[in-house]
Design a protein around this motif. Structure first.
Motif, mmCIF file in Angstrom:
data_model
loop_
_atom_site.group_PDB
_atom_site.id
_atom_site.type_symbol
_atom_site.label_atom_id
_atom_site.label_comp_id
_atom_site.label_asym_id
_atom_site.label_seq_id
_atom_site.Cartn_x
_atom_site.Cartn_y
_atom_site.Cartn_z
ATOM 1 N N ASP A 33 26.155 6.517 -24.454
ATOM 2 C CA ASP A 33 26.005 6.513 -25.649
ATOM 3 C C ASP A 33 27.448 6.102 -26.617
ATOM 4 N N ASP A 34 28.546 7.059 -26.081
ATOM 5 C CA ASP A 34 29.904 6.895 -26.661
ATOM 6 C C ASP A 34 31.055 6.272 -25.673
ATOM 7 N N ILE A 35 31.173 6.766 -24.421
ATOM 8 C CA ILE A 35 32.171 6.515 -23.340
ATOM 9 C C ILE A 35 32.306 4.947 -23.568
ATOM 10 N N ARG A 36 31.106 4.311 -23.021
ATOM 11 C CA ARG A 36 31.102 3.017 -22.882
ATOM 12 C C ARG A 36 31.554 1.957 -24.015
ATOM 13 N N THR A 37 31.118 2.348 -25.115
ATOM 14 C CA THR A 37 31.393 1.593 -26.398
ATOM 15 C C THR A 37 32.790 1.946 -26.881
ATOM 16 N N SER A 38 33.428 2.975 -26.616
ATOM 17 C CA SER A 38 34.906 3.325 -26.797
ATOM 18 C C SER A 38 35.809 2.783 -25.890
ATOM 19 N N LEU A 39 35.255 2.620 -24.589
ATOM 20 C CA LEU A 39 36.194 1.805 -23.526
ATOM 21 C C LEU A 39 35.952 0.193 -23.765
ATOM 22 N N ASP A 70 35.973 -1.356 -26.670
ATOM 23 C CA ASP A 70 36.622 -1.458 -27.981
ATOM 24 C C ASP A 70 37.971 -1.282 -27.395
ATOM 25 N N LYS A 71 38.455 -0.688 -26.719
ATOM 26 C CA LYS A 71 39.870 -0.129 -26.266
ATOM 27 C C LYS A 71 40.552 -1.428 -25.678
ATOM 28 N N PHE A 72 39.703 -1.750 -24.652
ATOM 29 C CA PHE A 72 40.402 -2.768 -23.446
ATOM 30 C C PHE A 72 39.710 -4.004 -23.930
ATOM 31 N N GLN A 73 39.046 -4.269 -25.139
ATOM 32 C CA GLN A 73 38.436 -5.571 -25.669
ATOM 33 C C GLN A 73 37.812 -6.524 -24.481
ATOM 34 N N TYR A 74 36.789 -5.619 -23.836
ATOM 35 C CA TYR A 74 35.851 -6.318 -22.918
ATOM 36 C C TYR A 74 34.799 -7.242 -23.913
ATOM 37 N N LYS A 75 34.570 -8.396 -23.103
ATOM 38 C CA LYS A 75 33.364 -9.188 -23.781
ATOM 39 C C LYS A 75 32.321 -8.738 -23.563
ATOM 40 N N SER A 76 31.636 -8.075 -22.258
ATOM 41 C CA SER A 76 30.329 -7.493 -22.041
ATOM 42 C C SER A 76 30.482 -5.910 -21.704
ATOM 43 N N VAL A 77 29.538 -5.222 -21.897
ATOM 44 C CA VAL A 77 29.522 -3.932 -21.502
ATOM 45 C C VAL A 77 29.544 -3.753 -20.092
ATOM 46 N N MET A 78 29.147 -5.067 -19.179
ATOM 47 C CA MET A 78 28.989 -5.133 -17.753
ATOM 48 C C MET A 78 30.501 -4.762 -17.319
ATOM 49 N N GLN A 79 31.513 -5.177 -17.939
ATOM 50 C CA GLN A 79 32.970 -5.143 -17.317
ATOM 51 C C GLN A 79 33.430 -3.643 -17.705
ATOM 52 N N VAL A 80 32.917 -2.727 -18.626
ATOM 53 C CA VAL A 80 33.457 -1.574 -18.753
ATOM 54 C C VAL A 80 33.287 -0.634 -17.337
ATOM 55 N N PRO A 81 34.366 -0.046 -17.034
ATOM 56 C CA PRO A 81 34.483 0.607 -15.590
ATOM 57 C C PRO A 81 33.458 1.637 -15.832
ATOM 58 N N LYS A 82 32.725 1.897 -14.804
ATOM 59 C CA LYS A 82 32.052 3.272 -14.837
ATOM 60 C C LYS A 82 32.279 4.070 -13.225
ATOM 61 N N LEU A 83 31.783 5.166 -13.277
ATOM 62 C CA LEU A 83 31.921 6.144 -12.114
ATOM 63 C C LEU A 83 30.986 5.930 -11.012
ATOM 64 N N GLN A 84 31.345 5.424 -9.949
ATOM 65 C CA GLN A 84 30.114 4.731 -8.994
ATOM 66 C C GLN A 84 29.740 6.096 -7.995
ATOM 67 N N LYS A 85 30.725 6.870 -7.611
ATOM 68 C CA LYS A 85 30.350 7.805 -6.980
ATOM 69 C C LYS A 85 31.519 8.840 -6.575
ATOM 70 N N ILE A 86 31.170 10.124 -6.234
ATOM 71 C CA ILE A 86 32.148 11.350 -5.981
ATOM 72 C C ILE A 86 32.086 11.635 -4.517
ATOM 73 N N ALA A 87 33.189 11.353 -3.944
ATOM 74 C CA ALA A 87 33.053 11.815 -2.583
ATOM 75 C C ALA A 87 34.084 13.206 -2.049
ATOM 76 N N ILE A 88 33.427 14.129 -1.606
ATOM 77 C CA ILE A 88 34.046 15.325 -1.303
ATOM 78 C C ILE A 88 34.193 15.537 0.094
#
Length: 189
Positions: free
Chosen positions: A13-19, A21-39
């Motif tokens: 809802d929030d983080i994807r749209t703000s990122l 706008d901040k980095f001027q991506y053309k598509s939402v698919m370019q926005v970085p996302k968290l893929q996994k957490i390895a412990i």
């Protein structure tokens, strides 16, 4: 309706749209996302005491909510009395809902329980958009009963993102709420 973790819906809802706008991506698919957490948790003393691995697996499974597995040594090292195939650590990889639930508990419950906590260091980035956080005591997690602990061990938590560089990954992790020490400083590329 299926259960959706709080941070997952916040990202959509929030983080994807703000990122975007901040980095001027053309598509939402370019926005970085968290893929996994390895412990990871290294248990070097397990070469002499086999019960340490079983205890570490139980603790890690309790903390993450997912079954942990033992990491085995790749070669013989005579100075450390180590043989190939002996268990020397414990690891877990979290994805999707388990990952967001663990991240939420880490940020809101576990990190504030660290003694003299002033924020986490922002120097744990690897140059490719991944961040590793070292924790010295497993007792910061409320799932662990302090009375039943026989040895205090640390662990490494690696956040693997789809970000192309460290600045994008830093912004992503900040927007999730990870409390970095230097909140205003931009990292050099």
């Amino acid at each position: 309706m299926a259960y959706i973790p709080r941070l997952k819906s916040q990202y959509k809802d929030d983080i994807r749209t703000s990122l975007k706008d901040k980095f001027q991506y053309k598509s939402v698919m370019q926005v970085p996302k968290l893929q996994k957490i390895a412990i990871n948790q290294g248990v070097g003393a397990a070469t002499t005491d086999k019960k340490l691995i079983e205890t570490a697996i139980t603790e890690m499974s309790t903390i993450t909510g997912q079954q942990a597995v033992a990491s085995k040594s790749k070669k013989d090292i005579s100075n450390f009395k180590l043989r190939k195939g002996m268990p020397v650590g414990v690891r877990v990889t979290l994805r999707d809902n388990h990952m967001y639930e663990f991240l939420d508990r880490l940020i809101s419950v576990a990190l504030p329980r660290i003694r003299d906590f002033k924020g986490i260091n922002d120097k744990g980035f690897d140059g490719k958009g991944n961040y590793t956080l070292g924790i010295t005591e497993q007792i910061i997690f409320p799932e662990i009963n302090i009375d039943k602990i026989n040895k205090i061990m640390g662990m490494d938590i690696t956040f693997v993102t789809s970000a192309k560089n460290d600045i994008e990954a830093l912004e992503l992790l900040k927007s999730f709420g990870l409390p970095f020490k230097n909140q205003n400083i931009q990292q050099p590329q």
